[in-house]
Scaffold this motif. Sequence first.
Motif, PDB file in Angstrom:
ATOM      1  N   UNK A  66      11.478  -4.871   9.898  1.00 44.50           N
ATOM      2  CA  UNK A  66      11.522  -6.193   9.903  1.00 44.50           C
ATOM      3  C   UNK A  66      11.469  -6.957  11.117  1.00 44.50           C
ATOM      4  N   UNK A  67      12.014  -6.099  12.361  1.00 42.74           N
ATOM      5  CA  UNK A  67      12.038  -6.612  13.548  1.00 42.74           C
ATOM      6  C   UNK A  67      10.798  -6.512  14.539  1.00 42.74           C
ATOM      7  N   UNK A  68       9.673  -5.750  13.474  1.00 43.97           N
ATOM      8  CA  UNK A  68       8.703  -5.738  14.103  1.00 43.97           C
ATOM      9  C   UNK A  68       8.284  -4.501  15.120  1.00 43.97           C
ATOM     10  N   UNK A  75       3.672  -1.753   1.244  1.00 43.69           N
ATOM     11  CA  UNK A  75       4.790  -2.782   0.951  1.00 43.69           C
ATOM     12  C   UNK A  75       4.605  -4.041   1.517  1.00 43.69           C
ATOM     13  N   UNK A  76       5.408  -5.139   1.075  1.00 45.16           N
ATOM     14  CA  UNK A  76       5.129  -6.453   1.565  1.00 45.16           C
ATOM     15  C   UNK A  76       6.589  -6.804   2.400  1.00 45.16           C
ATOM     16  N   UNK A  77       6.501  -7.324   3.539  1.00 49.70           N
ATOM     17  CA  UNK A  77       7.782  -7.467   4.517  1.00 49.70           C
ATOM     18  C   UNK A  77       7.565  -9.127   4.955  1.00 49.70           C
ATOM     19  N   UNK A  78       8.232  -9.825   4.608  1.00 48.31           N
ATOM     20  CA  UNK A  78       8.131 -11.328   5.063  1.00 48.31           C
ATOM     21  C   UNK A  78       9.454 -11.748   5.840  1.00 48.31           C
ATOM     22  N   UNK A  85       2.898  -8.278   8.924  1.00 47.04           N
ATOM     23  CA  UNK A  85       1.567  -7.436   9.257  1.00 47.04           C
ATOM     24  C   UNK A  85       0.584  -8.568   9.564  1.00 47.04           C
ATOM     25  N   UNK A  86       0.437  -9.528   8.688  1.00 52.91           N
ATOM     26  CA  UNK A  86      -0.427 -10.609   9.210  1.00 52.91           C
ATOM     27  C   UNK A  86      -0.109 -11.574  10.295  1.00 52.91           C
ATOM     28  N   UNK A  87       0.932 -11.851  10.355  1.00 54.76           N
ATOM     29  CA  UNK A  87       1.603 -12.672  11.565  1.00 54.76           C
ATOM     30  C   UNK A  87       2.692 -12.269  12.380  1.00 54.76           C
TER      31      UNK A  87
END
Length: 251
Positions: A66-68, A75-78, A85-87
């Motif tokens: 979550x902290x990058x 999986x998806x993490x927002x 991953x995208x931003x």
Amino acid sequence: MTGRDLHLIGAAATEETGLGIEVTGLRVRFGSVEAVAGVDLRVEQGQSLGLLGRNGAGKSTTMRVLAGVVPPAAGSVVVGGHDVRAHPLEAKRAVGYCPDVGGLVPRATPWEHLQLTARLRDLTGWEDRGRELLERFDLGDVAHRVTAGFSHGMARRLSVVLAALHEPAVLLLDEPFDGVDPVGVEATFEVIEDARARGAAVLVSTHLRDLAVDVCSEVAVLRGGARMATIPSGFMAGDDGARAYRALLAG
């Protein structure tokens, strides 16, 4: 762009979804070891969720994703409305992160840590808040002393201060109560309540069930890298909650 502007961008992105944290099917592998095995989590604005579990349950690894700090294998993490991953840069800007260990520079003072955090996040006018947080966490008298001689509890308190300085849209606190005295526990509770009051999403990882129940609206129990249950915190209180927790850990 100031740090305050970054905070507002993160808050606006969160408002679009109503969720500060949304994790779906998260998996993390270290070689042949699957540290996180399909975890799902949701933390809404103004909510605090506790992550409970034994050492090795996947709590800290989930926090690091979550902290990058650690990339997800699947999986998806927002966080704060941003896909990690995208931003990744936008996601990191939305987060205030207290890691479970480390994160401090031994030869730097608490005030120098605050200065560095402010510089990295392009904050202006942060000094009064920085002083207030140091005083709240009983670190005012050691603000200009290098952290090399700090106790574990003092280092934990400073890590929470640094995570909270920029009033993030998502506050991640990994084992913030470990070795911390009652003054530090109360100050951490206040930081969490302040964050919730301004609409931030808070995730607290701890092995201390009683404290998680006191400060979180829900708790998620992890075992062996998997989420066993997400339960309203009231059901995890007292002796009945202790029995339920032991049952979830035992399987």
